[in-house]
Scaffold this motif. Structure first.
Motif, PDB file in Angstrom:
ATOM      1  N   UNK A   1       0.808  -1.437  -0.217  1.00  0.00           N
ATOM      2  CA  UNK A   1      -0.267   0.030  -0.225  1.00  0.00           C
ATOM      3  C   UNK A   1       0.732   1.264  -0.238  1.00  0.00           C
ATOM      4  N   UNK A   2       2.122   1.470   0.421  1.00  0.00           N
ATOM      5  CA  UNK A   2       3.274   2.438   0.609  1.00  0.00           C
ATOM      6  C   UNK A   2       3.759   2.596  -0.535  1.00  0.00           C
ATOM      7  N   UNK A   3       3.748   1.572  -1.384  1.00  0.00           N
ATOM      8  CA  UNK A   3       4.317   1.325  -2.442  1.00  0.00           C
ATOM      9  C   UNK A   3       3.181   2.437  -3.221  1.00  0.00           C
ATOM     10  N   UNK A   4       2.439   1.566  -3.560  1.00  0.00           N
ATOM     11  CA  UNK A   4       1.871   1.865  -4.806  1.00  0.00           C
ATOM     12  C   UNK A   4       1.118   3.432  -3.835  1.00  0.00           C
ATOM     13  N   UNK A   5       1.137   4.162  -3.093  1.00  0.00           N
ATOM     14  CA  UNK A   5       0.602   5.530  -2.729  1.00  0.00           C
ATOM     15  C   UNK A   5       2.009   6.498  -3.090  1.00  0.00           C
TER      16      UNK A   5
ATOM     17  N   UNK B   1       4.093  10.777  -6.800  1.00  0.00           N
ATOM     18  CA  UNK B   1       5.108  10.725  -7.729  1.00  0.00           C
ATOM     19  C   UNK B   1       4.806  10.437  -9.569  1.00  0.00           C
ATOM     20  N   UNK B   2       3.998  10.486  -9.961  1.00  0.00           N
ATOM     21  CA  UNK B   2       3.329   9.327 -11.106  1.00  0.00           C
ATOM     22  C   UNK B   2       2.837  11.367 -11.145  1.00  0.00           C
ATOM     23  N   UNK B   3       1.540  11.301 -10.290  1.00  0.00           N
ATOM     24  CA  UNK B   3       1.323  12.672 -10.226  1.00  0.00           C
ATOM     25  C   UNK B   3       1.769  13.826  -9.937  1.00  0.00           C
ATOM     26  N   UNK B   4       2.681  13.412  -9.528  1.00  0.00           N
ATOM     27  CA  UNK B   4       3.765  15.123  -9.784  1.00  0.00           C
ATOM     28  C   UNK B   4       4.684  15.394 -10.233  1.00  0.00           C
ATOM     29  N   UNK B   5       4.715  14.294 -11.878  1.00  0.00           N
ATOM     30  CA  UNK B   5       5.508  14.144 -13.093  1.00  0.00           C
ATOM     31  C   UNK B   5       6.850  13.969 -12.258  1.00  0.00           C
TER      32      UNK B   5
ATOM     33  N   UNK C   1      13.958   6.216 -10.746  1.00  0.00           N
ATOM     34  CA  UNK C   1      14.306   4.969 -10.788  1.00  0.00           C
ATOM     35  C   UNK C   1      13.570   4.136  -9.736  1.00  0.00           C
ATOM     36  N   UNK C   2      12.422   2.967  -9.953  1.00  0.00           N
ATOM     37  CA  UNK C   2      11.173   2.431  -9.945  1.00  0.00           C
ATOM     38  C   UNK C   2      12.219   1.531  -8.363  1.00  0.00           C
ATOM     39  N   UNK C   3      12.720   0.958  -8.817  1.00  0.00           N
ATOM     40  CA  UNK C   3      14.239  -0.191  -8.857  1.00  0.00           C
ATOM     41  C   UNK C   3      14.781   0.315  -7.485  1.00  0.00           C
TER      42      UNK C   3
ATOM     43  N   UNK D   1      10.056  14.191   2.114  1.00  0.00           N
ATOM     44  CA  UNK D   1       8.966  14.694   3.718  1.00  0.00           C
ATOM     45  C   UNK D   1       7.799  14.801   3.320  1.00  0.00           C
ATOM     46  N   UNK D   2       7.613  15.378   2.091  1.00  0.00           N
ATOM     47  CA  UNK D   2       6.436  16.172   1.445  1.00  0.00           C
ATOM     48  C   UNK D   2       5.749  14.593   1.368  1.00  0.00           C
ATOM     49  N   UNK D   3       5.958  13.979   0.376  1.00  0.00           N
ATOM     50  CA  UNK D   3       6.052  12.469   0.468  1.00  0.00           C
ATOM     51  C   UNK D   3       5.589  11.545   0.867  1.00  0.00           C
TER      52      UNK D   3
END
Length: 138
Positions: free
Chosen positions: A46-50, A55-59, A63-65, A102-104
């Protein structure tokens, strides 16, 4: 919906698409995951998906890995047969600005449904049915 069936003495866990996991009755056993490990995995996923959605929304490109999440649970000391605390250790992409990190963290704490559920007093209701789940779904 998630279904558990005992097949040849093993706890087999299925989702509606038929994807299967094997459950074990104890931690760190070969061939499956214990309830504690599944709960920790649910929180980590759940944390990973969030994180990834934000980050996708923020553009943000990254590196996902480089994302690594480790969850450990702590049993309550009062013998109440529950977990009192979950430690979620998150490694974020090193290319991110410290202020953005910190925002994330702040946004993910509010966005993760599993984390929010664990923080609340969700109701768990055990309901006996008189026919098998397979019969009800056909």
């Amino acid at each position: 919906m998630t279904t558990l069936k005992i097949v040849e003495g093993q706890d087999r866990i299925f989702n509606e698409a038929g994807v299967q996991l094997v459950g074990n009755h104890g931690p760190n056993l070969e061939g499956g995951l214990s309830p504690r490990e599944l709960l920790e995995a649910s929180l980590a996923l759940c944390v990973s998906i969030s994180l990834q959605k934000i980050m996708a929304y923020d553009g943000v490109e990254y590196d996902k890995s480089s994302i690594h999440i480790e969850v450990s649970s702590v049993k309550a000391e009062d013998k109440s047969n529950k977990f009192s605390h979950f430690n979620v250790h998150v490694t974020l992409p090193p290319t991110l600005d410290p202020a953005y990190k910190e925002k994330l963290k702040s946004v993910v704490e509010r966005a993760c449904t599993i984390g929010n559920t664990l923080k609340s007093e969700a109701v768990v209701e055990l309901i006996e049915v008189n026919e098998s789940v397979e019969m009800r779904n056909s």
